[in-house]
Design an enzyme around this catalytic site. Structure first.
Site, short mmCIF file in Angstrom:
data_model
loop_
_atom_site.label_atom_id
_atom_site.label_comp_id
_atom_site.label_asym_id
_atom_site.label_seq_id
_atom_site.Cartn_x
_atom_site.Cartn_y
_atom_site.Cartn_z
N ARG A 142 0.83 -1.23 0.10
CA ARG A 142 -0.08 -0.03 -0.17
C ARG A 142 0.98 1.26 0.08
NH1 ARG A 142 -3.51 -3.41 -1.16
NH2 ARG A 142 -4.67 -4.35 0.29
N LYS B 26 5.04 -5.85 7.40
CA LYS B 26 4.84 -6.80 6.51
C LYS B 26 6.01 -6.13 5.01
CE LYS B 26 1.86 -7.96 2.52
NZ LYS B 26 0.40 -8.28 2.03
N CYS C 252 -5.78 -27.10 0.93
CA CYS C 252 -6.22 -25.96 0.20
C CYS C 252 -5.67 -26.38 -1.22
CB CYS C 252 -5.24 -24.81 0.49
SG CYS C 252 -5.61 -23.47 -0.77
N CYS D 188 -6.92 -23.17 -5.67
CA CYS D 188 -7.66 -23.03 -6.82
C CYS D 188 -7.85 -21.63 -7.13
CB CYS D 188 -8.83 -23.75 -7.02
SG CYS D 188 -9.87 -23.71 -5.88
N CYS E 279 -11.54 -18.85 -4.06
CA CYS E 279 -11.93 -17.87 -2.82
C CYS E 279 -11.70 -16.45 -3.42
CB CYS E 279 -10.94 -18.09 -1.89
SG CYS E 279 -9.12 -18.19 -1.95
N CYS F 106 -14.60 -20.68 0.05
CA CYS F 106 -13.69 -21.73 -0.36
C CYS F 106 -14.64 -22.82 -1.09
CB CYS F 106 -13.17 -22.56 0.97
SG CYS F 106 -12.13 -23.78 0.37
C1 LIG Z 1 -9.25 -13.69 0.49
C2 LIG Z 1 -7.87 -13.12 0.81
C3 LIG Z 1 -7.75 -12.02 1.53
C4 LIG Z 1 -6.67 -11.50 1.62
N1 LIG Z 1 -6.43 -10.31 2.27
C5 LIG Z 1 -5.10 -9.83 2.52
C6 LIG Z 1 -5.06 -8.60 3.48
O1 LIG Z 1 -5.90 -8.01 3.61
N2 LIG Z 1 -3.70 -8.21 3.55
C7 LIG Z 1 -2.77 -8.83 3.02
O2 LIG Z 1 -1.55 -8.43 3.56
N3 LIG Z 1 -2.85 -10.19 2.51
C8 LIG Z 1 -3.92 -10.49 2.31
N4 LIG Z 1 -4.00 -11.73 1.55
C9 LIG Z 1 -2.90 -12.33 1.17
C10 LIG Z 1 -2.26 -13.52 2.14
O3 LIG Z 1 -2.09 -12.86 3.59
C11 LIG Z 1 -1.16 -14.37 1.72
O4 LIG Z 1 -0.24 -13.37 1.55
C12 LIG Z 1 -1.61 -14.93 0.52
O5 LIG Z 1 -3.12 -15.52 0.42
C13 LIG Z 1 -0.77 -16.29 0.22
O6 LIG Z 1 -0.68 -17.12 1.15
P1 LIG Z 1 -1.62 -18.44 1.27
O7 LIG Z 1 -0.96 -19.48 0.20
O8 LIG Z 1 -1.53 -18.99 2.59
O9 LIG Z 1 -2.90 -18.04 1.04
C14 LIG Z 1 -5.32 -12.35 1.30
C15 LIG Z 1 -5.59 -13.57 0.81
C16 LIG Z 1 -6.73 -14.08 0.61
C17 LIG Z 1 -6.75 -15.40 -0.17
#
Ligand SMILES: Cc1cc2nc3c(=O)[nH]c(=O)nc-3n(C[C@H](O)[C@H](O)[C@H](O)COP(=O)(O)O)c2cc1C
Length: 341
Positions: free
Chosen positions: A139, A186, A315, A318, A321, A333
């Site tokens: 951001r 982050k 998971c 896919c 979501c 999901c």
């Molecule tokens: C539905 C959804 C909403 C997310 N919202 C945010 C968010 O608000 N802020 C953020 O830093 N990352 C957000 N992410 C990214 C996740 O924090 C993460 O970095 C990304 O999904 C990869 O990890 P995973 O493989 O465990 O899903 C979001 C991911 C998903 C799937």
């Protein structure tokens, strides 16, 4: 999701044995989208959430963020979006194109107002019951960090030290107000070859950013790919050409590891508990961050701890979501479909 759905979902995840939930995109300024720490309704929402997740022994972290989109300039595209003459991807491109000029021309007084707001929002977050805050290094922090967006000629632009200044001041503002609060950052990393992400910190500039952020008061880092590319780069499906594998962003942890002794949280495709456990053992990360795997099975941590790994609903990456999320119809999901029930 509606407030009630979100409360239910996050409470379910806390009950599944997760150690800490990071609530995404908690705005630092009063007038922004999403539940606000500054309104009675928003504050009560976070209070209720904190009570509910704490009841399961789970900690709560507020991801403090400031958007880098000048929403005023985007309204004109709304009719095109509604009538279908502009696609969501085209709108995303227009938002990206507007980011550089916005960041570059943001008045210094506004910069100061925003960085100070990180401290004010952190204070409110703690009052509402959050245990820790995360500064969203993408951001606005991310676009200030990036030489692709930030073309300022004052002390916030130019050298990596100058481009880090916005993020450093945001962290310092929290540290001044709350000397003992853990502050996660982050750290969104931009990869040049092949090119992924446009905001965030370039790999070779990490030494400057990591040491300045640590000096300012960061106590841990959450490591991932930077934003402003495709959404499916930062949330990659399993057939992604570059980030399709398990632990897809851990290579960035490997780059940060020699630069700091602070704990690192890895995230991205940590779907298999055995794989995650092995990475923890090897010291590539100190915590495992999961997003989609907990949407697929909120009991992932409890089942893992109980040695019932075979019972986890895995998971599939896919990205179904994301369709609901992008259409503002909630995050669902694929396992929520009736054929899986
Ligand atoms: C539905 C959804 C909403 C997310 N919202 C945010 C968010 O608000 N802020 C953020 O830093 N990352 C957000 N992410 C990214 C996740 O924090 C993460 O970095 C990304 O999904 C990869 O990890 P995973 O493989 O465990 O899903 C979001 C991911 C998903 C799937």
């Amino acid at each position: 999701m509606s407030g009630d759905q979100l409360l239910e979902r996050l409470t379910r995840i806390a009950a599944g044995g997760c150690a800490m939930i990071i609530v995404g995109d908690v705005p630092v300024l009063p007038h922004s989208f999403g539940p606000s720490l500054y309104t009675k309704k928003g504050f009560s929402f976070y209070q209720e959430l904190a009570q509910k997740v704490h009841a399961h022994g789970c900690k709560l972290c507020a991801q403090l963020h400031q958007s880098d989109t000048r929403f005023g300039g985007m309204w004109k595209y709304l009719p095109g979006l509604v009538t279908g003459t502009i696609t969501r991807d085209q709108l995303r491109q227009k938002v990206n194109d507007a980011t550089g000029p916005y960041i570059t021309s943001l008045p210094r007084e506004k910069v100061e107002e925003i960085t100070l707001a990180f401290g004010q929002a952190a204070r409110l977050a703690v009052q509402a019951g959050f245990d820790i805050v995360q500064v969203h290094g993408d951001r606005m922090c991310g676009s200030f960090s990036s030489s692709l967006f930030n073309h300022r000629t004052d002390e916030y632009g130019g050298s990596p030290e100058n481009r880090a200044r916005f993020a450093v001041e945001a962290v310092s503002s929290i540290r001044r107000v709350l000397p003992d609060l853990p502050i996660d950052y982050k750290l969104a990393i931009r990869q040049e070859n092949p090119g992924y992400g446009r905001a965030g910190v370039l790999e070779e500039e990490l030494p400057v950013f990591v040491s300045l952020l640590e000096e300012a008061g960061v106590t841990s880092f959450h490591i991932t790919l930077a934003n402003h590319g495709k959404l499916t780069d930062t949330i990659p499906p399993r057939d992604h050409p570059e980030f399709g594998a398990e632990g897809c962003f851990l290579k960035f942890c490997d780059q940060v590891r020699p630069l700091t002794r602070l704990p690192l949280c890895g995230v991205g495709g940590l779907t298999s508990p055995d794989f995650a456990e092995e990475q923890l053992k090897q010291g590539r990360m100190d915590c495992a961050g999961l997003s989609r795997p907990l949407l697929a099975d909120s009991q992932w941590p409890k089942k893992t701890a109980a040695g019932q790994v075979g019972e986890i609903r895995p998971c599939l990456r896919c990205n179904q979501c994301l369709s609901g999320m992008m259409a503002h119809q909630g995050v669902h999901c694929i396992y929520e479909r009736k054929e899986f029930k």
